[in-house]
Design a protein around this motif. Structure first.
Motif, PDB file in Angstrom:
ATOM      1  N   ALA A 163      43.017  35.057  47.751  1.00 32.38           N
ATOM      2  CA  ALA A 163      42.950  33.626  48.023  1.00 32.38           C
ATOM      3  C   ALA A 163      44.029  33.284  49.038  1.00 32.38           C
ATOM      4  CB  ALA A 163      43.157  32.825  46.741  1.00 32.38           C
ATOM      5  N   LEU A 164      43.997  32.060  49.509  1.00 32.49           N
ATOM      6  CA  LEU A 164      45.038  31.545  50.389  1.00 32.49           C
ATOM      7  C   LEU A 164      45.957  30.651  49.572  1.00 32.49           C
ATOM      8  CD1 LEU A 164      46.106  31.222  53.352  1.00 32.49           C
ATOM      9  CD2 LEU A 164      44.801  29.071  53.400  1.00 32.49           C
ATOM     10  N   VAL A 278      48.276  35.229  51.940  1.00 30.87           N
ATOM     11  CA  VAL A 278      47.019  35.775  51.443  1.00 30.87           C
ATOM     12  C   VAL A 278      47.356  36.820  50.395  1.00 30.87           C
ATOM     13  CG1 VAL A 278      45.011  37.201  51.987  1.00 30.87           C
ATOM     14  CG2 VAL A 278      45.642  35.317  53.501  1.00 30.87           C
ATOM     15  N   SER A 279      46.968  36.552  49.165  1.00 28.14           N
ATOM     16  CA  SER A 279      47.267  37.479  48.074  1.00 28.14           C
ATOM     17  C   SER A 279      46.327  37.184  46.916  1.00 28.14           C
ATOM     18  CB  SER A 279      48.730  37.339  47.634  1.00 28.14           C
ATOM     19  OG  SER A 279      49.116  38.409  46.789  1.00 28.14           O
ATOM     20  N   GLY A 280      46.546  37.881  45.812  1.00 26.91           N
ATOM     21  CA  GLY A 280      45.673  37.740  44.663  1.00 26.91           C
ATOM     22  C   GLY A 280      46.379  37.114  43.479  1.00 26.91           C
ATOM     23  N   PRO A 281      45.771  37.167  42.311  1.00 30.41           N
ATOM     24  CA  PRO A 281      46.362  36.546  41.124  1.00 30.41           C
ATOM     25  C   PRO A 281      47.672  37.180  40.695  1.00 30.41           C
ATOM     26  CG  PRO A 281      44.418  37.845  40.540  1.00 30.41           C
ATOM     27  CD  PRO A 281      44.448  37.759  42.032  1.00 30.41           C
ATOM     28  N   TRP A 282      47.919  38.422  41.151  1.00 29.40           N
ATOM     29  CA  TRP A 282      49.174  39.091  40.803  1.00 29.40           C
ATOM     30  C   TRP A 282      50.389  38.376  41.409  1.00 29.40           C
ATOM     31  CZ3 TRP A 282      45.161  41.316  43.562  1.00 29.40           C
ATOM     32  CH2 TRP A 282      45.331  41.384  44.953  1.00 29.40           C
ATOM     33  N   ALA A 283      50.176  37.512  42.409  1.00 32.58           N
ATOM     34  CA  ALA A 283      51.294  36.793  43.044  1.00 32.58           C
ATOM     35  C   ALA A 283      51.700  35.550  42.261  1.00 32.58           C
ATOM     36  CB  ALA A 283      50.908  36.394  44.474  1.00 32.58           C
TER      37      ALA A 283
END
Length: 426
Positions: A163-164, A278-283
């Motif tokens: 996601a952004l 731009v990264s995923g839920p882990w961020a």
């Protein structure tokens, strides 16, 4: 504890190293009792062994083992059997295949869906049956991810995608409609980085996928039935050349940088050095800890071009083809699919975007960010290819991205990557 994106990517790379995999020992002794639900699966000599004292044995990685151990043990007590959840710290796929072939592997494997092609090719997992109630409760992206050659091979329980993220204190453009709008807003912020998107010196094909798809690139063509066609490689083709050109422009503008990798991308954002990530839920954990006023939205595409579509990675339960207690395994995975009880218990320990609709509804008020990721995975992402040929894509394509961002000619660089991939698959 949150799951790092690298645990998904490493799955595919392992497929190329199976020939050198450690052979599973013949010993049948386990490293924990049947009721010890989070024992290591490694013996003192390094071989991976099944817990001999348990009726049902599940292998997975450390993170998922921690989330699964209590609910699996409770389920076993209700059934009157002992359950062991064993963590395999490294080379889980290779060790599972070896152990299954030797007849001393687990009954269930919990892992990412992009292993499926290789596991099926090695005869390591069996198809599963999901009834209409279960399939009706799953997001379609999850069902698509665990379907291979027209058969269902896994029972999904979570999904992740990209996601952004926007730092609202650094820009008023919280949901840019295009990459161009994002670039302009990011440059206006005057921060060290415009967009914290991992490229890295060696490349990152996972994080670059949304830009590649928006520019017109594809990895594999599709057959008439919708399955992937490994003989139709899109890297090096017309669409990929167009995408490479747009990516090159972002590199020359300083919007993309090879100095940003998965090692520092999140920290650049949490430290206020980039308005966009731009990264995923882990961020999420790091971002929340930083106290940032943030937003989560879809990744925009290039102006006048296609939609930016990221990969969707699904974690699932698989029934081992050579498991000793297949009936127990089939009963357990059926209970995973029946409703969100088991997935919700795992979520409480390790929150990951759910794929069962009833759990999504439950979390809408308490954890809207995770629900957003589920929605993005459903509407703005495609399942990561699970065919074995995907292993040949990662390295050449990622390196091509890094070179293009670094100033190399986009057309010749992406075409060379395509030739390298085709040569490897010939």
């Amino acid at each position: 504890m949150t799951l790092n994106r690298r645990s998904f990517l490493s799955m595919t790379a392992i497929a190329t190293t199976l020939a050198a995999a450690t052979a599973c020992g013949s010993s049948d002794s386990g490293s924990g009792s049947g009721s010890s639900a989070n024992a290591s699966a490694s013996a003192s000599d390094g071989a991976v062994v099944r817990d001999a004292d348990a009726d049902l044995v599940i292998w997975t990685d450390d993170v998922k083992a921690g989330a699964l151990k209590d609910v699996a043990q409770k389920w076993g007590e209700e059934q009157g059997i002992t359950v062991a959840v064993q963590s395999v710290a490294s080379e889980l796929q290779a060790n599972f295949i070896s152990a299954n072939q030797a007849g001393n592997g687990p009954d269930i494997l919990v892992a990412a869906h992009d292993w499926i092609g290789n596991l099926v090719q090695n005869g390591s997992i069996s198809p599963v049956t999901l009834d209409s109630t279960a399939t009706g409760n799953y997001q379609q992206v999850a069902l698509d991810a665990v379907t291979y050659d027209g058969q269902t091979y896994g029972v999904p329980y979570c999904v992740e995608t990209l996601a952004l993220y926007t730092n609202k204190a650094l820009t008023t453009v919280a949901e840019p409609a295009t990459i161009e709008e994002l670039a302009a807003a990011g440059q206006a912020a005057g921060t060290e980085a415009v967009l914290s998107l991992p490229v890295g010196e060696k490349g990152d094909a996972y994080h670059m996928q949304p830009l590649y798809t928006s520019g017109g690139g594809y990895l594999f063509g599709k057959n008439a039935d919708g399955s992937l066609n490994p003989d139709d490689i899109g890297v090096g083709g017309e669409g990929s050349v167009a995408a490479a050109g747009k990516i090159g422009e972002l590199g020359s503008q300083g919007v993309l940088k090879t100095s940003i990798s998965d090692k520092n991308a999140i920290s650049l954002f949490t430290e206020g050095k980039a308005p966009y990530l731009v990264s995923g839920p882990w961020a999420l954990a790091d971002i929340k800890a930083a106290g940032i006023d943030y937003g989560v939205t879809k990744i925009p595409g290039f102006e006048g071009m296609g939609e930016a579509r990221a990969f969707a990675g699904v974690n699932a339960f698989y029934v081992a083809a050579g498991g000793k207690n297949k009936a127990f395994a089939e009963t357990f995975v059926a209970d995973v699919a029946k409703d969100s009880t088991i997935a919700e218990a795992m979520y409480a320990v390790n929150p990951l975007p759910p794929v069962q609709k009833d759990l999504v509804t439950t979390l809408e008020a308490s954890d809207p960010d995770m629900v957003t990721f589920t929605e993005l995975a459903t509407s703005n992402a495609d399942p990561m290819p699970s065919i074995p040929e995907m292993a040949a894509i990662w390295g050449p394509l990622g390196k091509a991205y890094a070179n293009i961002v670094g100033g190399a000619d986009p057309t010749s660089t992406i075409q060379s990557a395509g030739e390298e991939i085709k040569s490897a698959l010939a």
